[in-house]
Design a protein around this motif. Structure first.
Motif, PDB file in Angstrom:
ATOM      1  N   VAL A  48       1.543   8.173  16.161  1.00  0.00           N
ATOM      2  CA  VAL A  48       1.298   9.135  14.841  1.00  0.00           C
ATOM      3  C   VAL A  48       1.640   8.101  13.544  1.00  0.00           C
ATOM      4  N   THR A  49       0.911   8.514  12.461  1.00  0.00           N
ATOM      5  CA  THR A  49       1.527   7.580  11.346  1.00  0.00           C
ATOM      6  C   THR A  49       1.091   8.381  10.243  1.00  0.00           C
ATOM      7  N   THR A  50       1.430   7.997   8.868  1.00  0.00           N
ATOM      8  CA  THR A  50       0.909   8.686   7.817  1.00  0.00           C
ATOM      9  C   THR A  50      -0.119   7.717   7.362  1.00  0.00           C
ATOM     10  N   LEU A  51      -0.788   8.286   6.104  1.00  0.00           N
ATOM     11  CA  LEU A  51      -1.876   7.468   5.625  1.00  0.00           C
ATOM     12  C   LEU A  51      -1.557   6.094   5.086  1.00  0.00           C
ATOM     13  N   ALA A  52      -0.389   5.908   4.740  1.00  0.00           N
ATOM     14  CA  ALA A  52      -0.167   4.621   4.102  1.00  0.00           C
ATOM     15  C   ALA A  52       0.084   3.820   5.266  1.00  0.00           C
ATOM     16  N   GLY A  53       0.698   4.330   6.366  1.00  0.00           N
ATOM     17  CA  GLY A  53       1.168   3.603   7.562  1.00  0.00           C
ATOM     18  C   GLY A  53      -0.366   3.016   8.235  1.00  0.00           C
ATOM     19  N   TYR A  54      -1.387   3.901   8.082  1.00  0.00           N
ATOM     20  CA  TYR A  54      -2.554   3.398   8.762  1.00  0.00           C
ATOM     21  C   TYR A  54      -3.348   2.283   8.145  1.00  0.00           C
ATOM     22  N   VAL A  55      -3.339   2.434   6.773  1.00  0.00           N
ATOM     23  CA  VAL A  55      -3.873   1.681   6.013  1.00  0.00           C
ATOM     24  C   VAL A  55      -2.959   0.031   5.934  1.00  0.00           C
ATOM     25  N   HIS A  56      -1.806   0.141   6.044  1.00  0.00           N
ATOM     26  CA  HIS A  56      -0.945  -1.138   6.332  1.00  0.00           C
ATOM     27  C   HIS A  56      -1.279  -1.750   7.503  1.00  0.00           C
ATOM     28  N   GLU A  57      -1.541  -0.702   8.523  1.00  0.00           N
ATOM     29  CA  GLU A  57      -1.756  -1.515   9.733  1.00  0.00           C
ATOM     30  C   GLU A  57      -3.057  -2.259   9.983  1.00  0.00           C
ATOM     31  N   GLN A  58      -4.062  -1.538   9.176  1.00  0.00           N
ATOM     32  CA  GLN A  58      -5.435  -2.304   8.985  1.00  0.00           C
ATOM     33  C   GLN A  58      -5.233  -3.656   8.075  1.00  0.00           C
ATOM     34  N   LEU A  59      -4.627  -3.733   7.219  1.00  0.00           N
ATOM     35  CA  LEU A  59      -4.434  -4.736   6.234  1.00  0.00           C
ATOM     36  C   LEU A  59      -3.406  -5.898   6.940  1.00  0.00           C
ATOM     37  N   THR A  60      -2.604  -5.404   7.757  1.00  0.00           N
ATOM     38  CA  THR A  60      -1.581  -6.424   8.445  1.00  0.00           C
ATOM     39  C   THR A  60      -1.393  -6.599   9.964  1.00  0.00           C
ATOM     40  N   GLY A  61      -1.974  -5.410  10.474  1.00  0.00           N
ATOM     41  CA  GLY A  61      -1.867  -5.376  12.199  1.00  0.00           C
ATOM     42  C   GLY A  61      -0.421  -4.803  12.403  1.00  0.00           C
ATOM     43  N   VAL A 100       0.782  -1.009   0.018  1.00  0.00           N
ATOM     44  CA  VAL A 100      -0.111   0.119   0.048  1.00  0.00           C
ATOM     45  C   VAL A 100       0.899   1.127   0.082  1.00  0.00           C
ATOM     46  N   SER A 101       0.453   2.310  -0.715  1.00  0.00           N
ATOM     47  CA  SER A 101       1.109   3.424  -0.772  1.00  0.00           C
ATOM     48  C   SER A 101      -0.094   4.769  -0.663  1.00  0.00           C
ATOM     49  N   ALA A 102       0.592   5.663  -0.262  1.00  0.00           N
ATOM     50  CA  ALA A 102      -0.590   6.875  -0.242  1.00  0.00           C
ATOM     51  C   ALA A 102       0.212   8.188  -0.412  1.00  0.00           C
ATOM     52  N   MET A 103      -0.518   9.326  -0.324  1.00  0.00           N
ATOM     53  CA  MET A 103       0.077  10.591  -0.239  1.00  0.00           C
ATOM     54  C   MET A 103       1.050  10.591   1.001  1.00  0.00           C
ATOM     55  N   PRO A 113       6.950  -2.953   2.577  1.00  0.00           N
ATOM     56  CA  PRO A 113       6.830  -1.886   3.535  1.00  0.00           C
ATOM     57  C   PRO A 113       6.075  -0.791   3.085  1.00  0.00           C
ATOM     58  N   PRO A 114       4.988   0.102   3.687  1.00  0.00           N
ATOM     59  CA  PRO A 114       4.258   0.961   3.002  1.00  0.00           C
ATOM     60  C   PRO A 114       4.899   2.044   2.773  1.00  0.00           C
ATOM     61  N   GLU A 115       4.638   2.638   1.718  1.00  0.00           N
ATOM     62  CA  GLU A 115       5.320   3.733   1.035  1.00  0.00           C
ATOM     63  C   GLU A 115       4.620   4.946   0.807  1.00  0.00           C
ATOM     64  N   GLY A 116       5.388   6.228   0.652  1.00  0.00           N
ATOM     65  CA  GLY A 116       4.544   7.406   0.151  1.00  0.00           C
ATOM     66  C   GLY A 116       4.635   7.501  -1.431  1.00  0.00           C
ATOM     67  N   ASP A 117       3.871   8.210  -2.221  1.00  0.00           N
ATOM     68  CA  ASP A 117       3.829   8.051  -3.558  1.00  0.00           C
ATOM     69  C   ASP A 117       5.035   8.836  -4.224  1.00  0.00           C
ATOM     70  N   ALA A 118       5.720   9.324  -3.346  1.00  0.00           N
ATOM     71  CA  ALA A 118       6.913   9.913  -3.745  1.00  0.00           C
ATOM     72  C   ALA A 118       7.906   8.679  -4.195  1.00  0.00           C
ATOM     73  N   GLY A 119       8.157   7.596  -3.276  1.00  0.00           N
ATOM     74  CA  GLY A 119       8.791   6.588  -3.295  1.00  0.00           C
ATOM     75  C   GLY A 119       8.592   5.700  -4.508  1.00  0.00           C
ATOM     76  N   THR A 120       6.923   5.375  -4.657  1.00  0.00           N
ATOM     77  CA  THR A 120       6.565   4.389  -5.511  1.00  0.00           C
ATOM     78  C   THR A 120       6.673   5.338  -7.015  1.00  0.00           C
TER      79      THR A 120
END
Length: 557
Positions: free
Chosen positions: A166-179, A97-100, A269-276
């Motif tokens: 605290v986390t980023t949007l990618a980090g939040y979604v990653h936690e929802q998918l993987t714990g 998962v990636s996000a802004m 590892p969840p990444e930001g849109d810049a890295g992807t």
């Protein structure tokens, strides 16, 4: 490439050898399914449109919209696999998962969101960013997570004493998918500055964390007493290729409420849109870079040496492998251009000749080529929101011209495309002042679906060769799917390679992209044309003083 890479798409999907990437962008959540053994091959995509909301003066998206959008994008992907191949994934080889990037999601110890998600687009963090930049001796942009956290501290916001992490949007979604609560190093480097430990592994800079804790103790003792140390507040860091948990049952149900998708896939590892974006353009080696063009626009240049000075225009972040990157980020990209194209499409519809979006862009971009090299006195300002690079606290889109200019469709369209790139060009001057060598920049985003035009004008704006790959329009969703496939390969190697645990996984990313993804890729490189470079330079010479129009407009309109 393995022998299985030549299998039919239906067989790849049925065998569980597809890798899924999901990216949450500013206007679309996009899912991309690739062949894990041949990640250059896109099997299916799906998307869901969404919009940010201005709530209490801050740009946000609700977590409900996040959950609904994930399921909708994956559902659209499933519909495509069933229509094209008669099969839907029941298992995946990998997921990512990636996000802004950046922004601020703060949670208490029970996992409850303490304040609405604050996106990268917010510019209310100026005092915090300035204080931290001086404290750390490195530029802390307004949108970085630490700037949002510290602004909340300085404002004595009621939620601060309850923060557990605290986390980023990618980090939040990653936690929802993987714990798992963790981030890829590229996204983590937009939360807090990173360095490397004695073994060369990326980490949040311990000296700067100590400075921040000392600052809180001295100036904000109540916050210091209530908050855990930064090491506990920030997510842990992972590097591209490492397994960052596995898809859990709850995560599989979040994506696929119908229950078809099984848990168990290794997660990148969840990444930001810049890295992807760097992965999607194969721009992870020193002296290369990429330009991502969408709602925002940013350039990433991989450094081959440290910068000599601190620059407010440059963010120091990393590739997904942890290598140093200078980033120029502008809050405003193609949104205003898109609105103008929509206006022309509506006129065509009223005239009885409706035209689809891609055809409209092709016609209008071709017309831009007929405009004067400097747009003949027409200026287009695309600022819908504040723009730190241009020192604008707020935006007011505008088209202005001199009385003796020629108001033609060609000049207006050239000015609009130039306007997308103008603030980026201003920011890139800081890199030029450091004599940073750039062999090539690779661009991606929907703007480049029309071949030749935006690429040519971007080369002129940055005075550097610009490449666009055939996969450019797929963007970050494909980039994170590639990282998911990379993780799946490394996870498989770990079962047979006794030394896998000691390998420098980051060193493999560039070689993997060259051999498994971009070998034989059709990438067209455009060198800047002298007339275009001179024309854009003349445009920018008028554009910069004209930014005073934006400041005045924000005061009176």
């Amino acid at each position: 490439m393995s022998a299985s890479a030549t299998r039919e798409p239906a067989d790849v999907i049925a065998a569980g050898r597809a890798a899924l990437g999901i990216e949450l962008g500013s206007t679309r959540i996009k899912a991309c399914l690739v062949d894990a053994d041949n990640p250059a091959r896109v099997l299916a995509t799906g998307s869901h449109e969404w919009e940010n909301q201005l709530v209490d003066g801050l740009w946000t998206y609700s977590l409900e919209a996040v959950h609904e959008g994930l399921a909708a994008a994956y559902s659209a992907l499933l519909a495509e696999t069933r229509t094209r191949f008669g099969v839907a994934p029941t298992a995946l080889a990998g997921v990512g998962v990636s996000a802004m990037m950046h922004g601020y999601l703060a949670f208490d110890a029970d996992g409850a969101l303490l304040t609405p998600f604050r996106t990268w687009r917010n510019t209310n963090t100026g005092p915090a960013a300035a204080e931290l930049s001086a404290l750390f001796g490195t530029n802390i942009p307004l949108r970085w997570s630490i700037a949002h956290l510290h602004q909340a501290v300085t404002n004595a916001e009621a939620h601060v004493p309850h923060i557990a992490h605290v986390t980023t949007l990618a980090g939040y979604v990653h936690e929802q998918l993987t714990g798992e609560r963790m981030l890829g190093v590229g996204d983590a480097s937009g939360m807090f500055p990173v360095s490397r430990d004695s073994a060369g592994r990326p980490q949040y800079d311990p000296e700067l964390m100590a400075r921040y804790d000392a600052l809180l103790a001295e100036r904000y003792p109540a916050a210091r007493a209530a908050l855990p140390g930064l090491g506990e507040v920030l997510p842990s860091i992972r590097v591209a290729g490492e397994t960052a948990g596995h898809l859990i049952e709850a995560g599989a149900r979040l994506l696929d409420p119908a229950g078809t998708l099984a848990a168990g896939a290794p997660a990148a590892p969840p990444e930001g849109d810049a890295g992807t974006g760097m992965v999607a353009t194969n721009a992870v080696a020193p002296r290369t870079g990429n330009v991502s063009v969408g709602t925002s626009i940013f350039a990433m240049v991989v450094l081959d040496r440290p910068l000599a000075s601190q620059h407010a225009e440059l963010d120091l972040v990393t590739t997904p492998a942890g290598d140093p990157v200078a980033m120029v980020h502008c809050n405003n990209g193609t949104s205003e251009l898109n609105a103008w194209v929509g206006t022309y499409r509506r006129f065509a519809e009223l005239a009885g000749t409706p035209i689809d979006a891609d055809a409209a862009y092709a016609l209008l971009f071709a017309e831009a080529l007929e405009g004067a090299a400097d747009a003949d006195g027409v200026l287009a300002y695309n600022q819908l929101s504040g723009e730190p690079v241009a020192h604008l606290d707020a935006g007011r889109p505008a088209v202005v011209r001199t009385p003796d200019s020629r108001l033609t469709l060609a000049n207006v369209m050239r000015a609009q495309v130039y306007g997308v790139f103008a603030t980026l060009a201003i920011g890139m001057r800081a890199l030029h002042s450091e004599n940073v060598a750039i062999d090539a920049l690779y661009a991606h985003g929907g703007m480049f679906r029309t071949p030749g035009v935006a690429q040519r004008f971007l080369a002129a704006a940055l005075d550097a060769p610009v490449g666009v790959a055939a996969s450019a329009a797929e963007g970050g969703a494909w980039g994170i799917a590639v990282l998911a496939a990379f993780t799946a390969q490394r996870a498989a190697d770990a079962h047979t390679d006794a030394n896998a645990a000691t390998l420098d996984l980051g060193a493999y990313l560039g070689a993997y992209l060259d051999s498994a993804v971009f070998a034989g890729a059709d990438t067209h490189l455009t060198a800047p044309l002298a007339d275009d470079v001179a024309g854009f330079s003349a445009y920018l010479d008028r554009y910069e003083p004209g930014l005073a129009i934006e400041r005045t407009a924000a005061e009176v309109i």
